[in-house]
Design an enzyme around this catalytic site. Structure first.
Site, PDB file in Angstrom:
ATOM      1  N   LYS A  26       0.712  -1.186   0.014  1.00 22.96           N
ATOM      2  CA  LYS A  26       0.219   0.110   0.120  1.00 22.96           C
ATOM      3  C   LYS A  26       0.840   1.317  -0.007  1.00 22.96           C
ATOM      4  CE  LYS A  26      -1.935  -1.291   3.769  1.00 22.96           C
ATOM      5  NZ  LYS A  26      -1.439  -2.531   4.059  1.00 22.96           N
ATOM      6  N   ARG A 105     -10.148   0.211   8.081  1.00 18.86           N
ATOM      7  CA  ARG A 105      -9.965  -1.104   7.822  1.00 18.86           C
ATOM      8  C   ARG A 105     -10.805  -2.106   8.697  1.00 18.86           C
ATOM      9  NH1 ARG A 105      -3.604  -2.186   9.145  1.00 18.86           N
ATOM     10  NH2 ARG A 105      -3.453  -0.221   8.428  1.00 18.86           N
ATOM     11  N   ARG A 144      12.195  -5.634   4.675  1.00 16.93           N
ATOM     12  CA  ARG A 144      11.866  -4.212   4.727  1.00 16.93           C
ATOM     13  C   ARG A 144      12.352  -3.350   5.563  1.00 16.93           C
ATOM     14  NH1 ARG A 144       5.498  -2.590   5.349  1.00 16.93           N
ATOM     15  NH2 ARG A 144       5.566  -3.798   7.324  1.00 16.93           N
ATOM     16  N   ARG A 177      10.610  -2.222  11.364  1.00 13.51           N
ATOM     17  CA  ARG A 177       9.440  -1.996  12.323  1.00 13.51           C
ATOM     18  C   ARG A 177       9.251  -3.156  13.401  1.00 13.51           C
ATOM     19  NH1 ARG A 177       4.645  -0.332   8.157  1.00 13.51           N
ATOM     20  NH2 ARG A 177       3.444  -1.906   9.549  1.00 13.51           N
ATOM     21  N   ARG A 188      -1.068  -9.761  12.595  1.00 13.06           N
ATOM     22  CA  ARG A 188      -1.668  -8.678  11.610  1.00 13.06           C
ATOM     23  C   ARG A 188      -2.249  -9.427  10.496  1.00 13.06           C
ATOM     24  NH1 ARG A 188       3.656  -5.948  10.568  1.00 13.06           N
ATOM     25  NH2 ARG A 188       2.720  -4.756   9.008  1.00 13.06           N
TER      26      ARG A 188
HETATM   27  P1  AP5 Z   1       4.730  -1.680   1.891  1.00 15.86           P
HETATM   28  O1  AP5 Z   1       4.539  -0.825   0.710  1.00 15.86           O
HETATM   29  O2  AP5 Z   1       5.330  -1.260   3.266  1.00 15.86           O
HETATM   30  O3  AP5 Z   1       3.458  -2.504   2.230  1.00 15.86           O
HETATM   31  P2  AP5 Z   1       2.209  -2.097   2.966  1.00 15.86           P
HETATM   32  O4  AP5 Z   1       0.877  -2.744   2.467  1.00 15.86           O
HETATM   33  O5  AP5 Z   1       2.218  -0.338   3.230  1.00 15.86           O
HETATM   34  O6  AP5 Z   1       2.200  -2.868   4.659  1.00 15.86           O
HETATM   35  P3  AP5 Z   1       2.444  -2.574   5.884  1.00 15.86           P
HETATM   36  O7  AP5 Z   1       3.062  -3.243   6.942  1.00 15.86           O
HETATM   37  O8  AP5 Z   1       2.741  -1.115   6.094  1.00 15.86           O
HETATM   38  O9  AP5 Z   1       0.720  -2.627   6.042  1.00 15.86           O
HETATM   39  P4  AP5 Z   1      -0.196  -2.698   7.577  1.00 15.86           P
HETATM   40  O10 AP5 Z   1      -1.464  -2.385   7.144  1.00 15.86           O
HETATM   41  O11 AP5 Z   1       0.026  -3.910   8.256  1.00 15.86           O
HETATM   42  O12 AP5 Z   1       0.520  -1.616   8.470  1.00 15.86           O
HETATM   43  P5  AP5 Z   1       0.158  -0.174   8.646  1.00 15.86           P
HETATM   44  O13 AP5 Z   1       1.321   0.580   8.912  1.00 15.86           O
HETATM   45  O14 AP5 Z   1      -1.004   0.247   7.916  1.00 15.86           O
HETATM   46  O15 AP5 Z   1       5.595  -2.930   1.208  1.00 15.86           O
HETATM   47  C1  AP5 Z   1       6.062  -4.108   2.097  1.00 15.86           C
HETATM   48  C2  AP5 Z   1       7.679  -4.495   1.666  1.00 15.86           C
HETATM   49  O16 AP5 Z   1       7.666  -5.232   0.291  1.00 15.86           O
HETATM   50  C3  AP5 Z   1       8.384  -3.331   1.466  1.00 15.86           C
HETATM   51  O17 AP5 Z   1       9.543  -3.858   1.955  1.00 15.86           O
HETATM   52  C4  AP5 Z   1       8.440  -2.936   0.137  1.00 15.86           C
HETATM   53  O18 AP5 Z   1       9.818  -2.456  -0.189  1.00 15.86           O
HETATM   54  C5  AP5 Z   1       8.075  -4.314  -0.419  1.00 15.86           C
HETATM   55  N1  AP5 Z   1       7.356  -4.179  -1.572  1.00 15.86           N
HETATM   56  C6  AP5 Z   1       6.252  -3.432  -1.920  1.00 15.86           C
HETATM   57  N2  AP5 Z   1       5.799  -3.811  -3.162  1.00 15.86           N
HETATM   58  C7  AP5 Z   1       6.799  -4.688  -3.885  1.00 15.86           C
HETATM   59  C8  AP5 Z   1       6.786  -5.266  -4.908  1.00 15.86           C
HETATM   60  N3  AP5 Z   1       5.856  -5.200  -5.952  1.00 15.86           N
HETATM   61  N4  AP5 Z   1       7.788  -6.185  -5.394  1.00 15.86           N
HETATM   62  C9  AP5 Z   1       8.678  -6.476  -4.476  1.00 15.86           C
HETATM   63  N5  AP5 Z   1       8.543  -5.970  -3.250  1.00 15.86           N
HETATM   64  C10 AP5 Z   1       7.652  -5.027  -2.705  1.00 15.86           C
HETATM   65  O19 AP5 Z   1      -0.489  -0.221  10.275  1.00 15.86           O
HETATM   66  C11 AP5 Z   1       0.627  -0.772  11.386  1.00 15.86           C
HETATM   67  C12 AP5 Z   1      -0.429  -1.054  12.498  1.00 15.86           C
HETATM   68  O20 AP5 Z   1      -0.998   0.199  12.894  1.00 15.86           O
HETATM   69  C13 AP5 Z   1      -1.644  -1.989  12.411  1.00 15.86           C
HETATM   70  O21 AP5 Z   1      -1.028  -3.332  12.600  1.00 15.86           O
HETATM   71  C14 AP5 Z   1      -2.656  -1.252  13.518  1.00 15.86           C
HETATM   72  O22 AP5 Z   1      -1.995  -1.848  14.863  1.00 15.86           O
HETATM   73  C15 AP5 Z   1      -2.351   0.034  13.478  1.00 15.86           C
HETATM   74  N6  AP5 Z   1      -3.250   0.971  12.463  1.00 15.86           N
HETATM   75  C16 AP5 Z   1      -2.935   1.542  11.571  1.00 15.86           C
HETATM   76  N7  AP5 Z   1      -4.214   1.540  10.784  1.00 15.86           N
HETATM   77  C17 AP5 Z   1      -5.054   1.159  11.721  1.00 15.86           C
HETATM   78  C18 AP5 Z   1      -6.554   1.423  11.492  1.00 15.86           C
HETATM   79  N8  AP5 Z   1      -7.117   1.968  10.428  1.00 15.86           N
HETATM   80  N9  AP5 Z   1      -7.315   1.103  12.477  1.00 15.86           N
HETATM   81  C19 AP5 Z   1      -6.742   0.237  13.552  1.00 15.86           C
HETATM   82  N10 AP5 Z   1      -5.406   0.178  13.812  1.00 15.86           N
HETATM   83  C20 AP5 Z   1      -4.777   0.582  12.706  1.00 15.86           C
HETATM   84 MG    MG Z   2       2.564   0.704   4.689  1.00 13.56          MG
END
Ligand code: AP5
Ligand code: MG
Length: 235
Positions: A26, A105, A144, A177, A188
């Protein structure tokens, strides 16, 4: 469709949400969209929470242990945090274009966001599900690294930093992270399956859901670009 400085302009406002499993890309795809289209902003709920944790704000203190355990923070809390960000950026209107990464989400969060945007006639007009197989995701997470102040994301094989361990723009150190360790990552993924996947149906019923799937950016990004160009760049 007009181009200026190689960026493509939108002909109508885009209010988009990216939904995908943790590690689906994302953050990575958001960055690529911002580099291609003019006049779009982006907001990642995870990045906002991580900044609050590193600044030790009251919200950060509340969120830290929840994030470390891989669970979701409370719907009301995250909805009010995102609403304040939307307000402070002056995005609560029909004119601005933006991408939300990671919020809503849960269905509860989707309802809370609708209560804010609906009265402004500014509801989400495109929700994109980034669908990537779990085995691919697990491989990505091991490699990552992130720059917490900006949210920039790196991968040791896919998009490594120019200087090992340093952010390309600021030169500041990159970190792992704390929620990327295997046991937490599994939690997750479970949260995604249990509470976020059902949200897809919620948006499908409203006629705004699109699905983009694949295992690499070469496959996913062109589909995204085409979708945005066809939906928002033509009158
Ligand atoms: P990356 O782009 O970092 O993936 P992402 O989908 O952004 O993954 P996240 O881990 O950030 O998602 P998440 O939803 O778990 O975490 P969030 O921060 O939102 O890509 C991943 C890796 O792959 C990178 O190394 C990248 O370089 C590589 N990559 C990407 N595309 C690629 C490709 N095509 N080919 C090869 N490699 C590739 O949330 C974290 C925490 O915050 C949650 O667990 C929760 O506790 C809290 N939180 C956040 N939002 C909410 C909400 N709305 N409600 C409740 N709690 C929340
Ligand atoms: Mg992210």
């Amino acid at each position: 469709m007009k181009t200026a400085n190689r960026l493509i302009s939108l002909a109508k406002p885009a209010r988009m949400l990216l939904i995908g499993a943790p590690g689906a890309g994302k953050g990575t795809q958001t960055e690529r969209i911002l580099n291609k289209f003019a006049g779009i902003g982006a907001l990642s709920s995870g990045d906002i929470l991580r900044r609050n944790i590193s600044q030790k704000t009251q919200i950060g203190v509340q969120a830290e242990s929840i994030i470390k355990s891989g669970k979701l923070v409370d719907d009301e809390l995250i909805a009010s945090v995102v609403k304040s960000e939307l307000e402070s950026k002056s995005w609560l209107n029909q004119k601005n274009s933006w991408i939300l990464d990671g919020f809503p989400r849960t269905e509860g969060q989707a309802v809370l966001l609708h209560e804010t945007l609906g009265p402004l006639n500014a509801d989400l007009n495109m929700v994109i599900h980034l669908k990537v197989p779990e085995d691919i995701i697990l491989e990505r997470i091991e490699n990552r690294y992130v720059h917490i102040p900006s949210g920039r994301v790196y991968n040791l094989t896919f998009n490594p930093p120019k200087v090992s361990g340093r952010d390309d723009i600021t030169g500041e150190p990159l970190s792992k992270r704390p929620d990327d360790i295997p046991a937490v990552f599994k939690q997750r993924l479970d949260s995604f399956r249990d509470v976020t996947e059902p949200l897809l149906e919620f948006y499908d019923k409203r006629g705004v859901l699109k699905v983009v799937s694949g295992i690499s950016s070469d496959i996913i990004y062109p589909q995204l670009e085409k979708l945005i160009a066809e939906s928002f760049c033509q009158n």
